[in-house]
Design an enzyme around this catalytic site. Structure first.
Site, PDB file in Angstrom:
ATOM      1  N   GLU A 274      35.227 -28.745  15.253  1.00 16.01           N
ATOM      2  CA  GLU A 274      35.337 -30.191  15.089  1.00 16.01           C
ATOM      3  C   GLU A 274      34.266 -30.881  15.917  1.00 16.01           C
ATOM      4  O   GLU A 274      34.255 -30.712  17.136  1.00 16.01           O
ATOM      5  CB  GLU A 274      36.726 -30.651  15.526  1.00 16.01           C
ATOM      6  CG  GLU A 274      37.005 -32.114  15.264  1.00 16.01           C
ATOM      7  CD  GLU A 274      38.442 -32.506  15.587  1.00 16.01           C
ATOM      8  OE1 GLU A 274      38.626 -33.325  16.518  1.00 16.01           O
ATOM      9  OE2 GLU A 274      39.373 -32.000  14.919  1.00 16.01           O
ATOM     10  N   HIS A 293      39.471 -37.207  12.723  1.00 17.29           N
ATOM     11  CA  HIS A 293      40.460 -37.169  13.819  1.00 17.29           C
ATOM     12  C   HIS A 293      40.840 -38.591  14.255  1.00 17.29           C
ATOM     13  O   HIS A 293      40.738 -38.953  15.433  1.00 17.29           O
ATOM     14  CB  HIS A 293      39.921 -36.374  15.007  1.00 17.29           C
ATOM     15  CG  HIS A 293      41.000 -35.830  15.889  1.00 17.29           C
ATOM     16  ND1 HIS A 293      40.871 -34.657  16.596  1.00 17.29           N
ATOM     17  CD2 HIS A 293      42.247 -36.301  16.187  1.00 17.29           C
ATOM     18  CE1 HIS A 293      41.973 -34.435  17.305  1.00 17.29           C
ATOM     19  NE2 HIS A 293      42.820 -35.422  17.079  1.00 17.29           N
TER      20      HIS A 293
END
Length: 332
Positions: A274, A293
């Site tokens: 990520e 996110h």
């Protein structure tokens, strides 16, 4: 008069509880010292500032590291700003329990559950394809490549039936879905829960799910708990929604399950790694929706979090058990 004098003496001899907070909280906590005269606040504007002031503090609102914990010899309580504790669980004073850790678990349930269903509906109602058509100024009805799916009567599995998972279940019931929960706790059957199982029953129950939503924290036990074996167990055409942590899912196995059309689609607010590299195949898949996110974001979130912090400051002053305590050994 005697009672007032006795109270004054008591307050005068009571030890102060010093708490170090971000400067942004000055206005929020201003009234607490009147209610709790033993509370003493100091404020920091940077991590360096916090380390210089932490020696006098018994409580700290912020993100600790080993240096801050070493300098904070009086620390008894730390409150962190998120829900995940991966960055903090191994810090020695937190790991051994000498400092109590609290966080915002449960508080983020409503917005993350909303986001889970936004991802799901983007897939089942083909919204991503229609958005692409809109960007081109096209009506786009004939360009839809994904099926239009009705949720009513289908089964949703929630992995992790905590503050987020219970909110996901509530929304699923509102859509007319059946709900299965996977959780270490013993869960009662309720209006929002039809069945439940322990983590070791995950593979057994996965074939019943049309939608699987990951709401579990990242711990050694949950890392890659959704991998090739689990995708093979899922029914063909199922959807995966991940609003917890990217490392819960084996990304390579997910890509393969999508490419082989075992899964109908995936909605991902979190990924591993990520962020994803720009050339990662998940970016180009029409049956994948990715958000950066942001499921935690909400217009109402700050008020809920402020309420929790103020409540815990009040409880800290009175020597009461704090809310939202974390068990470092469990990871949540």
């Amino acid at each position: 008069m005697k009672a007032a004098l006795a109270l004054a003496c008591l307050l005068g001899t009571a030890s102060a509880q010093s708490v170090l907070l971000p400067e942004s909280m000055k206005d929020e906590v201003a009234g607490l010292t009147k209610e709790h005269p033993t509370l003493k606040f100091d404020f920091y504007g940077s991590s360096r500032d916090a380390k210089e002031k932490i020696a006098a503090a018994e409580g700290y609102i912020g993100s600790p590291d080993e240096g801050l914990l070493e300098a904070g010899t009086k620390l008894r309580w730390i409150h962190i700003s998120g829900a995940g504790i991966e960055r903090f669980a191994a810090l020695q004073k937190i790991k051994d329990g000498s400092v109590t850790l609290t966080n915002f678990k449960i508080q983020q349930g409503p917005e993350i559950a909303d986001h889970a269903f936004a991802l799901l509906l983007s897939l089942t109602r083909n919204l991503a394809a229609f958005q692409r058509a809109q960007d081109q100024g096209a009506w786009g009805r004939n360009d839809a490549r994904l099926p239009m799916i009705e949720l009513r009567g289908r089964t949703l599995m929630v992995i992790g039936y905590g503050g987020i998972g219970t909110q996901v279940a509530e929304r699923a019931k509102a859509f007319g879905m059946k709900v299965i929960a996977i959780d270490p706790k013993d869960l009662p059957i309720s209006q929002t829960l039809d069945r439940s199982g322990k983590p070791d029953e995950l593979d057994e129950l996965l074939p019943d799910a049309d939608v699987v939503v990951s709401c579990v924290p990242h711990t050694p036990q949950t890392e890659k708990m959704l991998g090739a074996t689990q995708f093979a167990a899922m029914k063909k055409g199922a959807y995966l929604i991940n609003v917890s942590r990217g490392k819960i899912v084996d990304t390579d196995a997910l890509v393969k399950a999508l490419q082989e059309k075992k899964l109908a689609g995936a909605g991902l607010d979190v990924t591993d790694p990520e962020p994803l590299p720009q050339d990662h195949p998940l970016w180009k898949m029409p049956n994948v929706v990715i958000t950066p996110h942001v499921a935690w974001a909400s217009d109402q979130r700050p008020d809920r979090q402020d309420e929790l912090v103020l409540t815990n400051l009040s409880r800290f002053a009175r020597g009461l058990a704090l809310k939202n305590r974390v068990d470092p050994a469990k990871g949540y």
